[in-house]
Design a protein around this motif. Structure first.
Motif, PDB file in Angstrom:
ATOM      1  N   HIS A   1       3.975   4.715  -3.910  1.00  0.00           N
ATOM      2  CA  HIS A   1       4.266   3.279  -3.841  1.00  0.00           C
ATOM      3  C   HIS A   1       3.798   2.582  -5.106  1.00  0.00           C
ATOM      4  O   HIS A   1       2.808   1.849  -5.105  1.00  0.00           O
ATOM      5  N   GLN A   2       4.457   2.843  -6.205  1.00  0.00           N
ATOM      6  CA  GLN A   2       4.135   2.141  -7.448  1.00  0.00           C
ATOM      7  C   GLN A   2       5.322   2.256  -8.405  1.00  0.00           C
ATOM      8  O   GLN A   2       6.216   3.089  -8.202  1.00  0.00           O
TER       9      GLN A   2
ATOM     10  N   GLY B   1       9.520   2.689  -6.728  1.00  0.00           N
ATOM     11  CA  GLY B   1       8.718   3.581  -5.902  1.00  0.00           C
ATOM     12  C   GLY B   1       9.520   4.844  -5.671  1.00  0.00           C
ATOM     13  O   GLY B   1      10.744   4.842  -5.836  1.00  0.00           O
TER      14      GLY B   1
ATOM     15  N   HIS C   1       5.408   9.723  -0.326  1.00  0.00           N
ATOM     16  CA  HIS C   1       5.889   8.520  -1.006  1.00  0.00           C
ATOM     17  C   HIS C   1       4.882   8.111  -2.070  1.00  0.00           C
ATOM     18  O   HIS C   1       3.674   8.260  -1.868  1.00  0.00           O
TER      19      HIS C   1
END
Ligand code: ZN
Length: 144
Positions: free
Chosen positions: A67-68, A48, A65
């Motif tokens: 998130h992956q 991430g 951010h």
């Protein structure tokens, strides 16, 4: 324009361990070795990304951010002095499974999955970052 010429110093290649904080690990590496002047590049993958965008009108950072899982397509940065201590400034472009790219100023919170880094040291007085009124940033000020 401000400009200085440096001679090449040692070149470091390193692999950052899985689970490490990208920026935190690089900071630790340069601080332990008292590296004050360097250019760095890196590639790999993160779980991430934690990035910043500098709003030029507001003169402030906006944190975001992703998130992956992402490939680190291209990371670039430098080391100079801020408040008397070595400081890393780094930006990176990240890619997702569809080939889409995201990028920004790399913040703490990018969790490394795999990362290969080159750090090129330079010999000479380190660039020093001082507050710049026009941009609101801390920029190199002593290159003559
Ligand atoms: Zn930046």
């Amino acid at each position: 324009m401000t400009h200085a010429t440096y001679q090449p110093g040692p070149v470091h290649l390193l692999r950052v361990p899985t689970g490490a904080d990208l920026l935190g690990h690089l900071e630790e590496f340069i601080t332990e070795r008292s590296i004050e002047t360097a250019w760095l590049s890196y590639l790999g993958a993160v779980s991430g990304a934690s990035l910043r965008y500098y709003d030029q009108a507001e003169k402030e950072y906006c944190d975001f951010h992703i998130h992956q899982h992402l490939e680190v397509l291209s990371g670039v940065g430098n080391v100079s002095l801020l408040d008397g201590a070595p400081f890393i400034h780094t930006h990176a472009v990240f890619g997702d499974a569809g080939g889409r790219a995201f990028g920004g100023h790399v913040n703490h919170g990018c969790e490394v999955w795999a990362l290969e880094v080159k750090i090129e040291e330079y010999v000479g007085d380190a660039p020093i970052r001082l507050p710049d009124d026009e941009t609101g940033l801390s920029l190199w000020s002593n290159l003559t």
